[in-house]
Design a protein around this motif. Sequence first.
Motif, short mmCIF file in Angstrom:
data_model
loop_
_atom_site.label_atom_id
_atom_site.label_comp_id
_atom_site.label_asym_id
_atom_site.label_seq_id
_atom_site.Cartn_x
_atom_site.Cartn_y
_atom_site.Cartn_z
N THR A 168 0.76 2.52 -1.65
CA THR A 168 1.06 1.57 -2.72
C THR A 168 0.16 0.35 -2.68
O THR A 168 0.23 -0.48 -3.58
N TRP A 169 -0.69 0.25 -1.66
CA TRP A 169 -1.54 -0.94 -1.50
C TRP A 169 -2.84 -0.54 -0.81
O TRP A 169 -2.88 0.37 0.03
N ALA A 170 -3.91 -1.24 -1.16
CA ALA A 170 -5.19 -1.10 -0.47
C ALA A 170 -5.95 -2.42 -0.60
O ALA A 170 -5.58 -3.29 -1.42
N VAL A 171 -7.02 -2.57 0.15
CA VAL A 171 -7.72 -3.85 0.16
C VAL A 171 -8.43 -4.12 -1.16
O VAL A 171 -8.67 -5.27 -1.53
N ASP A 172 -8.79 -3.06 -1.91
CA ASP A 172 -9.37 -3.25 -3.23
C ASP A 172 -9.04 -2.04 -4.10
O ASP A 172 -8.46 -1.05 -3.63
N ARG A 173 -9.42 -2.11 -5.36
CA ARG A 173 -9.05 -1.08 -6.33
C ARG A 173 -9.67 0.27 -5.98
O ARG A 173 -9.01 1.31 -6.10
N ASP A 179 -8.61 12.74 -10.38
CA ASP A 179 -9.03 11.47 -10.98
C ASP A 179 -7.81 10.57 -11.08
O ASP A 179 -6.86 10.87 -11.80
N ALA A 180 -7.82 9.46 -10.35
CA ALA A 180 -6.65 8.57 -10.27
C ALA A 180 -6.63 7.51 -11.36
O ALA A 180 -5.79 6.61 -11.31
N SER A 181 -7.51 7.59 -12.36
CA SER A 181 -7.64 6.51 -13.34
C SER A 181 -6.32 6.21 -14.05
O SER A 181 -5.98 5.04 -14.27
N TYR A 182 -5.59 7.24 -14.45
CA TYR A 182 -4.32 7.02 -15.15
C TYR A 182 -3.36 6.20 -14.29
O TYR A 182 -2.72 5.27 -14.77
N PHE A 183 -3.28 6.51 -13.02
CA PHE A 183 -2.37 5.82 -12.13
C PHE A 183 -2.85 4.39 -11.84
O PHE A 183 -2.04 3.48 -11.68
N LEU A 184 -4.16 4.21 -11.80
CA LEU A 184 -4.70 2.88 -11.52
C LEU A 184 -4.51 1.92 -12.67
O LEU A 184 -4.65 0.71 -12.50
N SER A 207 -1.78 1.32 -13.73
CA SER A 207 -0.55 0.66 -13.30
C SER A 207 -0.74 0.04 -11.92
O SER A 207 0.16 0.01 -11.09
N ALA A 208 -1.94 -0.48 -11.66
CA ALA A 208 -2.24 -1.21 -10.43
C ALA A 208 -2.82 -2.58 -10.80
O ALA A 208 -3.51 -2.72 -11.80
N GLU A 209 -2.52 -3.56 -9.98
CA GLU A 209 -2.99 -4.91 -10.23
C GLU A 209 -3.30 -5.61 -8.91
O GLU A 209 -2.81 -5.18 -7.84
N PRO A 210 -4.09 -6.70 -8.96
CA PRO A 210 -4.29 -7.49 -7.74
C PRO A 210 -2.96 -8.01 -7.20
O PRO A 210 -2.08 -8.39 -7.97
N ASP A 211 -2.84 -8.02 -5.90
CA ASP A 211 -1.64 -8.52 -5.24
C ASP A 211 -1.88 -9.96 -4.82
O ASP A 211 -2.67 -10.22 -3.90
N PRO A 212 -1.24 -10.92 -5.48
CA PRO A 212 -1.52 -12.33 -5.18
C PRO A 212 -1.12 -12.74 -3.76
O PRO A 212 -1.66 -13.70 -3.22
N GLN A 213 -0.22 -12.01 -3.14
CA GLN A 213 0.24 -12.36 -1.80
C GLN A 213 -0.71 -11.90 -0.71
O GLN A 213 -0.83 -12.54 0.33
N THR A 214 -1.39 -10.78 -0.95
CA THR A 214 -2.25 -10.21 0.09
C THR A 214 -3.74 -10.24 -0.26
O THR A 214 -4.59 -10.07 0.62
N GLY A 215 -4.05 -10.40 -1.53
CA GLY A 215 -5.43 -10.36 -1.96
C GLY A 215 -5.95 -8.95 -2.21
O GLY A 215 -7.07 -8.77 -2.67
N GLY A 216 -5.13 -7.94 -1.91
CA GLY A 216 -5.53 -6.56 -2.17
C GLY A 216 -5.07 -6.10 -3.54
O GLY A 216 -4.84 -6.91 -4.46
N TRP A 217 -4.95 -4.78 -3.71
CA TRP A 217 -4.48 -4.17 -4.95
C TRP A 217 -3.23 -3.35 -4.65
O TRP A 217 -3.16 -2.69 -3.60
N ARG A 218 -2.28 -3.38 -5.58
CA ARG A 218 -1.03 -2.66 -5.37
C ARG A 218 -0.62 -1.91 -6.63
O ARG A 218 -0.94 -2.32 -7.75
N LEU A 219 0.08 -0.80 -6.42
CA LEU A 219 0.70 -0.10 -7.54
C LEU A 219 1.92 -0.87 -8.01
O LEU A 219 2.65 -1.46 -7.20
N LEU A 220 2.16 -0.85 -9.31
CA LEU A 220 3.32 -1.55 -9.86
C LEU A 220 4.59 -0.72 -9.78
O LEU A 220 5.68 -1.26 -9.98
N PHE A 221 4.47 0.57 -9.53
CA PHE A 221 5.66 1.40 -9.42
C PHE A 221 5.92 1.76 -7.96
O PHE A 221 4.99 1.84 -7.14
#
Length: 275
Positions: A151-156, A170-175, A177-191
């Motif tokens: 659900t999280w990684a250091v970047d997209r 191809d993970a584009s559809y799922f990405l 629903s991913a956004e930068p995580d303001p708490q960690t600086g990485g990227w996280r899935l919204l679901f």
Amino acid sequence: MVRRVTTKTVPSPDFVTLRGRRFALTDFGGPGAPVLALHGHFGRGRMYAPLAAALAPEWRVVALDQRGHGLTGGGGPFTLDEYVADAAALLRELRLGPVPVVAHSTGAVGGYALAARHPDLVSALVVEDIGAVTDRPVVSHPVLDVSNWPTWAVDREKLRAAIESRGIPDASYFLDSAEPDPQTGGWRLLFEPSHMMASQQAMCGDFWDDWLGSSCPALLMRGEHSSLLPPGHAHEMADRRPNTRLREFAGCGHWIHDDAPREYARAVRSFLNAL
């Protein structure tokens, strides 16, 4: 002021409280007649930006982030009854019905069930690649196992690589629903993967009564290579329901709007403009 929508323009989401839950929705604006758009599992309302651009200015797309998805808060329960009640509450809150409903996958099950249960709210249906039966034996593999997905990684791109390592070409559809995580600086899935597992399992079933429960004009779309809507089942759906036209898209899979975006948008626009 009328907002001009392009495929690269996504308005900031609005928020509305429905049935005690805070929902996010993307209203693409414009002077046109409203259309309710409902995404499928793992999606969010902003995915309809290209369609909104193609339909403007005659049509104004309002896209809901459904429960457990996107920026809408809270978890389940994830049942058809709940998804339908949410959509009905939104249309009544915004005083938009009756409207055409354009929906994809499981969101389209909610769309045609909404038409059956609340005919005063729905004037037409565009059902993208889902059946009246969403379980075995009609669908061989009805659930995508995301239980162990990251659900999280250091970047997209690392989040993409981690998802694709689970067998996703191809993970584009799922990405989307991913956004930068303001708490960690990485990227996280919204679901939450556990929520998506619960929702997929709850939405496996026989929904013929809901599919046949309305008679408003309907466009049923099927991708040639769809794994969720076999050709025989699609033809049976169109044959059994009045005012239903089946459109098949060569070379497409389950995500017709991504596989053939221009053809998809032209088909939706033609259908809506002919109402």
